[in-house]
Design a protein around this motif. Structure first.
Motif, PDB file in Angstrom:
ATOM      1  N   ALA A 179      14.795  35.433  45.339  1.00 43.71           N
ATOM      2  CA  ALA A 179      13.888  35.633  46.470  1.00 43.71           C
ATOM      3  C   ALA A 179      14.304  34.786  47.670  1.00 43.71           C
ATOM      4  O   ALA A 179      14.299  35.254  48.820  1.00 43.71           O
ATOM      5  CB  ALA A 179      12.460  35.297  46.048  1.00 43.71           C
ATOM      6  N   SER A 180      14.686  33.526  47.413  1.00 45.07           N
ATOM      7  CA  SER A 180      15.084  32.650  48.520  1.00 45.07           C
ATOM      8  C   SER A 180      16.378  33.129  49.160  1.00 45.07           C
ATOM      9  O   SER A 180      16.526  33.097  50.395  1.00 45.07           O
ATOM     10  CB  SER A 180      15.242  31.215  48.011  1.00 45.07           C
ATOM     11  OG  SER A 180      13.992  30.685  47.590  1.00 45.07           O
ATOM     12  N   LEU A 181      17.337  33.586  48.358  1.00 45.67           N
ATOM     13  CA  LEU A 181      18.595  34.088  48.906  1.00 45.67           C
ATOM     14  C   LEU A 181      18.378  35.365  49.716  1.00 45.67           C
ATOM     15  O   LEU A 181      19.005  35.567  50.766  1.00 45.67           O
ATOM     16  CB  LEU A 181      19.589  34.348  47.768  1.00 45.67           C
ATOM     17  CG  LEU A 181      20.220  33.106  47.144  1.00 45.67           C
ATOM     18  CD1 LEU A 181      20.909  33.456  45.838  1.00 45.67           C
ATOM     19  CD2 LEU A 181      21.205  32.455  48.119  1.00 45.67           C
ATOM     20  N   ARG A 182      17.513  36.228  49.240  1.00 45.85           N
ATOM     21  CA  ARG A 182      17.239  37.458  49.992  1.00 45.85           C
ATOM     22  C   ARG A 182      16.640  37.135  51.354  1.00 45.85           C
ATOM     23  O   ARG A 182      17.071  37.683  52.383  1.00 45.85           O
ATOM     24  CB  ARG A 182      16.297  38.341  49.181  1.00 45.85           C
ATOM     25  CG  ARG A 182      15.971  39.667  49.868  1.00 45.85           C
ATOM     26  CD  ARG A 182      14.895  40.430  49.135  1.00 45.85           C
ATOM     27  NE  ARG A 182      14.682  41.752  49.722  1.00 45.85           N
ATOM     28  CZ  ARG A 182      13.747  42.602  49.315  1.00 45.85           C
ATOM     29  NH1 ARG A 182      12.932  42.264  48.318  1.00 45.85           N
ATOM     30  NH2 ARG A 182      13.616  43.780  49.906  1.00 45.85           N
ATOM     31  N   ASN A 183      15.634  36.269  51.362  1.00 40.86           N
ATOM     32  CA  ASN A 183      15.013  35.918  52.651  1.00 40.86           C
ATOM     33  C   ASN A 183      15.979  35.163  53.556  1.00 40.86           C
ATOM     34  O   ASN A 183      15.954  35.317  54.783  1.00 40.86           O
ATOM     35  CB  ASN A 183      13.753  35.085  52.403  1.00 40.86           C
ATOM     36  CG  ASN A 183      12.598  35.939  51.906  1.00 40.86           C
ATOM     37  OD1 ASN A 183      12.793  37.084  51.507  1.00 40.86           O
ATOM     38  ND2 ASN A 183      11.402  35.385  51.903  1.00 40.86           N
ATOM     39  N   LEU A 184      16.848  34.347  52.932  1.00 42.40           N
ATOM     40  CA  LEU A 184      17.868  33.650  53.716  1.00 42.40           C
ATOM     41  C   LEU A 184      18.781  34.659  54.404  1.00 42.40           C
ATOM     42  O   LEU A 184      19.099  34.529  55.597  1.00 42.40           O
ATOM     43  CB  LEU A 184      18.690  32.737  52.801  1.00 42.40           C
ATOM     44  CG  LEU A 184      19.923  32.067  53.421  1.00 42.40           C
ATOM     45  CD1 LEU A 184      19.523  31.158  54.575  1.00 42.40           C
ATOM     46  CD2 LEU A 184      20.690  31.288  52.356  1.00 42.40           C
TER      47      LEU A 184
END
Length: 719
Positions: free
Chosen positions: A669-674
């Motif tokens: 999730a964090s990588l996608r939003n990044l």
């Protein structure tokens, strides 16, 4: 150096006046060089990975069943529908040789399947263990196809989708052995027209014939001539010719079952005894394995008893005790606890059982039964072990699983920072100690399904302390790995047992943690409901820490659902209690919840202030999972308020932390939003890099979200 990619043209590099030529036609990768220093490595997607070759060994003692083998071979050249898999079912009574036929024929045609073979024993008719779920089988297949354990998704649909993706357009043979019904099979079917699925089952699987157009083959017992031929494979014609009357009696008692005939023959060779003596022994045994009887004359129990009676007392006891657990297999450490012996003490009896082919070591340090021998071992335990001894044996195994898992949980989850310390049942069993977090996770991965079986067995024995404590010891593992479905299933049993025991303390925490499981699955309403249900139990137990956590759960779920006004009171109450009690864990959770509320209201300055306080509390108590959530929420808030630079940095820190602790759903999730934040900032290279990393994780844990991330990558400008 000359490198050909097999597509027609070659690339020639001339170095130090060294020339290379290829005269023959080229297929695949060819490397020529004048000299090489050091190691040479090739990397190229799946091309460098070995195809799975999981077929069990073929038996040399096999009555060919030429008619059936020819029918299967003919099937391969028949018409194939687009998008449908070619499939044949093989049904028949237990011990009739379905698996032997399937495996031997598969070896004959395996070269037609260059992409490999997959095999699994689905345990559809194991008299003790639960049938393997499609979820478990898909996990084994995905692992065989090279998917790392921590990237295999938890849900049934996600695993099935990943499996179909990986085998799409592959020429593979899939052998599903000991299937119970069509429902167990359907999720395991690839949508690959060049694949072949063989299904062996005691039941007729007519649903697969009607709906999936499977070819059905029914395997009958061997007739007298075929039975004699099989005995001749083992014993030779001379031995049979010497006593034709005894041969006829052996064939009659074995009722055409290849399994029984094979064990009879091995007995004759091993002990060099006359066939007439075998007939006498076989005729005198009680009929015990009713499931294998054919008109009451099979005598298969008698056949098994020969091997059992030939064991030393120590090996015979181990054989009996190994029939008591209901898991698919057992590791050496668990076996030592079960038998109340050291692993060193078990070497001799285990070697004896392996030599006698009564157990199988399917991988180093792990053992399992053929399902028929398992039934016999369980029956021997019921006959030859006192009930109290059987219960003590099962309890030792439960103690081993519980104490080992509890140690892993305590270490990985930061000790007693969560405020819930369990009093384990008294036991002489110590369990394992792990040197690293990776070792603890590897043990959980290996024993997760056996612990599920142990929980169900504990429930059948009425051992309710274990029924709730075993799942509870896995809570952090479920959360970290994203196994929400497994978590909910296990906790359903756990809550029932805790309530039965009148343990308000346990019931309260199990209800609250069930709330977290539903949150992980994305079910906000159920999550709030379970958190609310836990509150009166925390009140009854006098547990203020737990009550505060439940209030936070209720408040955060209301924020998630958009009921902002109703979320204020539980969150502010939780903050007040946490500060009054100096409870850093609940302070971190409640301040994070309050930050989410303020962000939803557009009060970004107040939100960041709460988030920073939550970070300090979590870091002081060592709660790195919570820290990851707060960092992600900080990033979301910066992004919403238009501060992309700060948002990108917070997403990066959140992703790094979550990867470090193996929290893959959070890291994805964090990588996608990044990636999306970088896209918005104009950093297309960075956006693509982050989204590709997120895609790699989502392909393993959530194929539906993976498809959405792929769409996000494809809309990125190329420059």
């Amino acid at each position: 150096m000359l490198i050909s990619d097999g597509l027609g043209e070659s690339v020639v590099e001339r170095q130090h006046a060294v020339g290379n030529e290829v005269d023959a036609s080229v297929q695949g990768i060819v490397v020529q060089t004048g000299s090489i220093t050091g190691d040479v490595h090739f990397r190229g997607g799946t091309a460098g990975e070995a195809a799975p070759r999981q077929l069990p060994s073929a038996t040399p003692h096999f009555v060919n069943r030429l008619v059936e083998q020819d029918a299967l071979t003919t099937l391969l050249s028949g018409p194939r529908a687009e998008g449908a898999v070619l499939m044949s079912t093989i049904d028949g009574t237990a011990g009739v040789g379905k698996s032997t036929l399937a495996v031997n024929w598969a070896h004959r045609v395996r070269e037609r399947f260059p992409d490999g073979e997959l095999y699994v024993n689905l345990r559809g008719f194991d008299p003790v263990a639960e049938p393997m779920t499609p979820n478990e089988a898909l996990g084994f297949f995905l692992a065989a196809l090279g998917v790392a354990a921590d990237r295999i998704p938890a849900g049934d649909d996600a695993r099935a989708a990943m499996f179909r993706t990986l085998v799409h357009d592959k020429r593979m043979l899939v052998l599903l052995d000991n299937a119970r019904d069509a429902a167990q099979i359907r999720p395991l079917l690839p949508a690959a027209r060049d694949a072949l699925v063989l299904v062996a089952s005691r039941n007729r699987l007519d649903e697969l014939v009607v709906r999936e157009a499977a070819n059905r083959m029914s395997l009958d017992v061997l007739d007298d001539a075929e039975s004699r031929e099989l005995l001749a494979h083992y014993l030779g014609e001379d031995a049979l010719a010497g006593d034709p009357e005894a041969v006829g009696e052996l064939i009659r008692h074995c009722a055409g079952l290849p399994l029984a005939l094979g064990v009879v023959a091995v007995r004759a060779v091993e002990f060099d005894c006359p066939l007439s003596e075998l007939v006498e022994e076989l005729s005198g045994e009680r009929e015990r394995l009713d499931a294998l009887d054919s008109a009451g004359e099979t005598g298969v129990r008698a056949v098994f008893s020969w091997s059992y009676r030939s064991l030393s007392a120590e090996a015979a006891r181990l054989f009996r005790l190994m029939g008591l657990p209901t898991g698919a297999d057992i590791g050496a450490d668990a076996l030592a606890a079960l038998a109340d012996r050291t692993k060193r003490d078990l070497r001799r009896p285990l070697a004896e059982l392996l030599r006698a082919n009564l157990v199988e070591q399917h991988e180093r340090g792990r053992y399992r039964f053929h399902d028929l021998l398992r039934a016999y071992a369980a029956e021997c335990a019921a006959t030859d072990e006192r009930e109290s001894d059987r219960q003590d044996t099962v309890r030792r195994l439960l103690d081993f699983y519980l104490r080992t898992s509890a140690r892993a949980d305590y270490a990985r989850a930061g000790g007693d920072s969560r405020g819930f310390v369990v009093d384990l049942p008294d036991s002489s069993i110590e369990g394992l100690v792990f040197g690293t977090d990776a070792e603890a996770l590897a043990w959980w991965d290996a024993e997760r399904h056996n612990m599920r079986a142990a929980t169900l067995q504990a429930r059948s024995f009425g051992l309710n302390e274990y029924v709730w404590q075993l799942p509870r010891s896995l809570m952090f593992f479920f959360h970290l790995r994203g196994y929400a479905d497994d978590w909910i299933e296990a906790y359903t049993c756990a809550i029932e047992s805790a309530r039965f025991l009148g343990n308000d303390y346990a019931t309260a925490y199990l209800l609250f943690e069930m709330s977290v499981a539903h949150y992980d699955r994305g079910d906000v309403d159920s999550s709030e409901s379970y958190a609310a249900q836990s509150l009166p139990y925390f009140e009854a137990a006098g547990d203020t820490h737990g009550k505060t956590e439940a209030l936070i759960g209720v408040g955060v779920m209301r924020v998630e659902r958009g009921d902002l006004e109703d979320a204020v009171k539980p969150l502010e109450t939780a903050v007040s209690i946490g500060q009054e009690r100096r409870d850093l864990y609940t302070q971190g959770a409640s301040l994070n919840g309050l930050g989410l509320l303020k962000a939803k209201l557009g009060l970004f300055g107040a939100a960041h202030a709460h988030f920073e306080q939550a970070l300090r509390a979590y870091r002081e108590v060592g709660e790195n999972v919570g820290e990851g959530f707060v960092l992600h929420h900080i990033a979301d808030t910066h992004r919403t308020s238009g501060n992309l630079e700060a948002s990108i940095e917070a997403y990066r820190r959140a992703a790094e932390l979550r990867l470090e602790i193996d929290h893959r759903p959070g890291a994805a999730a964090s990588l996608r939003n990044l990636g999306n934040a970088r896209h918005e900032s104009g950093d297309l290279t960075g956006a693509r890099e982050a989204l590709q990393a997120a895609l790699g994780l989502y392909e393993e844990i959530d194929p539906d979200t993976a498809a959405a991330v792929l769409d996000e990558i494809e809309v990125l400008p190329t420059s």
